[in-house]
Design an enzyme around this catalytic site. Structure first.
Site, PDB file in Angstrom:
ATOM      1  N   LYS A 124       0.858  -1.183   0.000  1.00  0.00           N
ATOM      2  CA  LYS A 124       0.000   0.000   0.000  1.00  0.00           C
ATOM      3  C   LYS A 124       0.889   1.227   0.000  1.00  0.00           C
ATOM      4  CE  LYS A 124      -4.446   0.929   0.143  1.00  0.00           C
ATOM      5  NZ  LYS A 124      -5.604   0.129  -0.297  1.00  0.00           N
ATOM      6  N   ASP A 164      -7.085   4.236  -4.387  1.00  0.00           N
ATOM      7  CA  ASP A 164      -7.700   4.089  -3.059  1.00  0.00           C
ATOM      8  C   ASP A 164      -8.318   5.456  -2.749  1.00  0.00           C
ATOM      9  OD1 ASP A 164      -7.844   2.158  -0.620  1.00  0.00           O
ATOM     10  OD2 ASP A 164      -7.224   4.024   0.306  1.00  0.00           O
TER      11      ASP A 164
HETATM   12  P1  NDP Z   1     -12.841   7.669  -2.556  1.00  0.00           P
HETATM   13  O1  NDP Z   1     -11.781   8.654  -2.333  1.00  0.00           O
HETATM   14  O2  NDP Z   1     -13.416   7.480  -3.906  1.00  0.00           O
HETATM   15  O3  NDP Z   1     -14.053   7.959  -1.564  1.00  0.00           O
HETATM   16  C1  NDP Z   1     -13.851   7.996  -0.195  1.00  0.00           C
HETATM   17  C2  NDP Z   1     -15.134   8.439   0.479  1.00  0.00           C
HETATM   18  O4  NDP Z   1     -14.996   8.324   1.894  1.00  0.00           O
HETATM   19  C3  NDP Z   1     -15.446   9.905   0.205  1.00  0.00           C
HETATM   20  O5  NDP Z   1     -16.830  10.072   0.250  1.00  0.00           O
HETATM   21  C4  NDP Z   1     -14.772  10.605   1.379  1.00  0.00           C
HETATM   22  O6  NDP Z   1     -15.306  11.854   1.704  1.00  0.00           O
HETATM   23  C5  NDP Z   1     -15.032   9.616   2.498  1.00  0.00           C
HETATM   24  N1  NDP Z   1     -13.959   9.712   3.504  1.00  0.00           N
HETATM   25  C6  NDP Z   1     -12.636   9.564   3.299  1.00  0.00           C
HETATM   26  N2  NDP Z   1     -11.956   9.752   4.435  1.00  0.00           N
HETATM   27  C7  NDP Z   1     -12.886  10.037   5.370  1.00  0.00           C
HETATM   28  C8  NDP Z   1     -12.822  10.313   6.736  1.00  0.00           C
HETATM   29  N3  NDP Z   1     -11.644  10.360   7.391  1.00  0.00           N
HETATM   30  N4  NDP Z   1     -13.981  10.538   7.407  1.00  0.00           N
HETATM   31  C9  NDP Z   1     -15.182  10.502   6.744  1.00  0.00           C
HETATM   32  N5  NDP Z   1     -15.304  10.235   5.437  1.00  0.00           N
HETATM   33  C10 NDP Z   1     -14.175   9.996   4.766  1.00  0.00           C
HETATM   34  O7  NDP Z   1     -12.263   6.285  -1.993  1.00  0.00           O
HETATM   35  P2  NDP Z   1     -12.788   4.804  -2.261  1.00  0.00           P
HETATM   36  O8  NDP Z   1     -14.241   4.784  -2.449  1.00  0.00           O
HETATM   37  O9  NDP Z   1     -11.913   4.205  -3.299  1.00  0.00           O
HETATM   38  O10 NDP Z   1     -12.396   4.092  -0.877  1.00  0.00           O
HETATM   39  C11 NDP Z   1     -13.303   3.978   0.212  1.00  0.00           C
HETATM   40  C12 NDP Z   1     -12.859   2.843   1.113  1.00  0.00           C
HETATM   41  O11 NDP Z   1     -12.840   1.614   0.377  1.00  0.00           O
HETATM   42  C13 NDP Z   1     -11.455   2.975   1.719  1.00  0.00           C
HETATM   43  O12 NDP Z   1     -11.451   2.403   3.005  1.00  0.00           O
HETATM   44  C14 NDP Z   1     -10.600   2.130   0.779  1.00  0.00           C
HETATM   45  O13 NDP Z   1      -9.429   1.672   1.408  1.00  0.00           O
HETATM   46  C15 NDP Z   1     -11.575   0.992   0.508  1.00  0.00           C
HETATM   47  N6  NDP Z   1     -11.288   0.196  -0.691  1.00  0.00           N
HETATM   48  C16 NDP Z   1     -11.229   0.797  -1.927  1.00  0.00           C
HETATM   49  C17 NDP Z   1     -10.997   0.031  -3.039  1.00  0.00           C
HETATM   50  C18 NDP Z   1     -11.023   0.598  -4.405  1.00  0.00           C
HETATM   51  O14 NDP Z   1     -10.996  -0.177  -5.366  1.00  0.00           O
HETATM   52  N7  NDP Z   1     -11.095   1.906  -4.592  1.00  0.00           N
HETATM   53  C19 NDP Z   1     -10.711  -1.420  -2.931  1.00  0.00           C
HETATM   54  C20 NDP Z   1     -10.895  -1.962  -1.604  1.00  0.00           C
HETATM   55  C21 NDP Z   1     -11.141  -1.155  -0.538  1.00  0.00           C
HETATM   56  P3  NDP Z   1     -14.587  13.210   1.199  1.00  0.00           P
HETATM   57  O15 NDP Z   1     -14.953  13.309  -0.247  1.00  0.00           O
HETATM   58  O16 NDP Z   1     -15.191  14.259   2.058  1.00  0.00           O
HETATM   59  O17 NDP Z   1     -13.127  13.037   1.428  1.00  0.00           O
END
Ligand code: NDP
Length: 444
Positions: A124, A164
């Site tokens: 990562k 991510d």
């Molecule tokens: P994105 O950046 O596309 O979206 C993240 C979302 O979560 C946004 O709505 C963001 O809000 C919110 N967020 C991020 N940090 C925080 C925080 N500290 N508190 C509250 N809300 C938060 O990321 P992904 O959708 O790709 O990832 C989401 C999760 O899924 C993560 O845990 C990631 O590790 C996991 N994941 C992702 C994969 C992928 O293929 N993308 C694969 C497997 C797991 P804001 O816009 O306000 O920042």
């Protein structure tokens, strides 16, 4: 292995890494019994070799903002374990990024990748850079600067990053463009690329779709139909969006979304049209989820999380530790039947304990969100073949992988009373594959 000794060692070695300790303790607790049934594992000191990542690259990232100011950020790539394949795992750009968070994610990734059946090790990377409010040009310059720091340590046969939090198709494109120029070669060194230059069809959808496929497998074990089930989804990024899309397709009703400022609750249900609005809002205009409530006239709670709202199923899809003990109690009070994690480690250990005490269907991210990296693995295969598969071919393979992961969880996680402990199942199945590969490769 004495479970308490390992935890003591972990706390001594990595005292300021709470997220890393949390992730390791969960795995150690699940695998102690099987580990002790294999004295050869202890002799090879597998546990310490898994607790210390293979390599950690740390570097300064220097870039110039639109006002001509020179900015600095920390850059990292944690290469945790490559016993079963090249290092593989996403890159996160978020102000909260620390070594502890990236080590926990890389550690989880090793076991998740083992579960996918594909040959991928765990890694990562990321930076404490916050994309929020940055211009397109600033994002591009930052992505290029990140790659300058890491490009010698990645590559199609060495370490293959993906997206991510804060890193989607746009950022992967910029990073790959810079990598290609520096390395002077066109290989599959990143996944999640644009379809025009080697990206797999369905990679953007894969994590959310995969999570719903896993949920369907869990519901099947209790003969529950997903149709009409009300679902709490958190986050509004990549994973949350495609989770909603698949839920709607399956006849379920997503009723919430969130971002780091708050959450919306739409009792009428998020429809395909409303989801289209969210996709444009988040992916094009980079807006806030509050604007959904303004557009469709529903409830918005600033600074809140959706877990106190009434629903049947919860799919946390934002970030780590976003669902704590009192949230879990609220979910139980409202009669939740299943929790399937799209995010990595979104539930705290206390919340997980409550889910398991109540014997609800509970899938940890390691199993439920493995669809994303699985299709990344399929992208690597297509790149090696210099070929692209159809959506049907990729979707079929994704479904097969998610059902295979479910089967493995059932195999290793079914308890004497018939309850399927998915945490235990996923951890043991993932660990055993990595452990066997490490044993066969000697002490290295
Ligand atoms: P994105 O950046 O596309 O979206 C993240 C979302 O979560 C946004 O709505 C963001 O809000 C919110 N967020 C991020 N940090 C925080 C925080 N500290 N508190 C509250 N809300 C938060 O990321 P992904 O959708 O790709 O990832 C989401 C999760 O899924 C993560 O845990 C990631 O590790 C996991 N994941 C992702 C994969 C992928 O293929 N993308 C694969 C497997 C797991 P804001 O816009 O306000 O920042």
């Amino acid at each position: 292995m004495k479970h308490s000794e390992i935890i003591e060692l972990l706390r001594k070695r990595f005292p300021n890494e709470p997220e890393y300790q949390q992730a390791v303790v969960e795995v150690v607790e699940s695998i102690t019994e099987v580990y002790n049934q294999h004295p050869e594992f202890a002799k090879a000191n597998l546990i310490e070799r898994l607790i210390i990542p293979d390599k950690i690259h740390t570097f300064r990232i220097t870039w110039i903002d639109d006002n001509g100011n020179v900015q600095t950020n920390m850059g990292y790539r944690v290469q945790h374990n490559n016993a079963i394949g090249p290092y593989k795992g996403g890159i996160r750009f978020h102000s909260s990024v620390s070594l502890s968070i990236l080590k926990f994610l890389a550690f989880e990734q090793t076991f998740k990748n083992a579960l996918t059946t594909l040959p991928m090790g765990g890694a990562k990377g990321g930076s404490d850079f916050s994309p929020r409010g940055k211009s397109q040009n600033e994002i591009m310059r930052f992505c290029q600067a990140y790659v300058e720091g890491v490009w010698k340590n990645i590559g199609a046969n060495l370490d293959v990053p993906a997206g991510d939090i804060g890193v989607g198709g746009r950022e992967v494109g910029y990073m790959y463009g810079k990598y290609k120029k520096l390395a002077d070669e066109f290989t599959g060194a990143f996944t999640g690329k644009g379809r025009e230059f080697g990206g797999s069809i369905l990679r953007p959808e894969a994590t959310g779709y995969g999570n719903v496929y896993f949920l369907l497998e869990m519901l099947k074990t209790r003969n529950i139909n997903i149709k009409g089930k009300r679902c709490l989804v958190s986050g509004s990024g990549n994973v949350a969006q495609y989770t909603c899309e698949k839920l709607i397709e399956m006849g379920a009703i997503p009723v919430s979304l969130s971002d780091s400022d708050g959450y919306i609750y739409d009792p009428e249900g998020i429809t395909t049209e409303k989801l289209q609005f969210v996709m444009e809002l988040k992916n094009l205009y980079r807006g806030r989820i509050r604007e959904y409530a303004e557009e469709f006239g529903c409830k918005y709670v600033a600074g809140g999380r959706p877990w106190t709202e009434k629903a049947d199923i919860a799919l946390p899809s934002a970030t780590q530790n976003e669902l704590n003990k009192s949230d879990a109690e609220a979910l139980m009070k409202n009669g939740i039947i299943a929790v399937s994690e799209g995010a990595n480690m979104p539930s705290t250990p206390e919340a997980i304990e409550i889910f398991q005490q109540h014997k609800i269907l509970y899938a940890p991210g390691k199993a439920a969100n493995a669809g994303g990296v699985s299709v990344s693995g399929l992208e690597m295969t297509q790149n090696s073949e210099r070929y692209s598969w159809t959506a049907e071919q990729v979707d079929e393979k994704l479904k097969w992988i998610m059902s295979n992961i479910h089967e493995n969880c059932v195999k290793y996680g079914t308890e004497t009373d018939g309850y399927i402990n998915y945490v235990k199942g996923a951890n043991i199945a993932g660990f055993m594959k990595v452990a066997k590969a490490m044993m066969m490769q000697g002490v290295v």
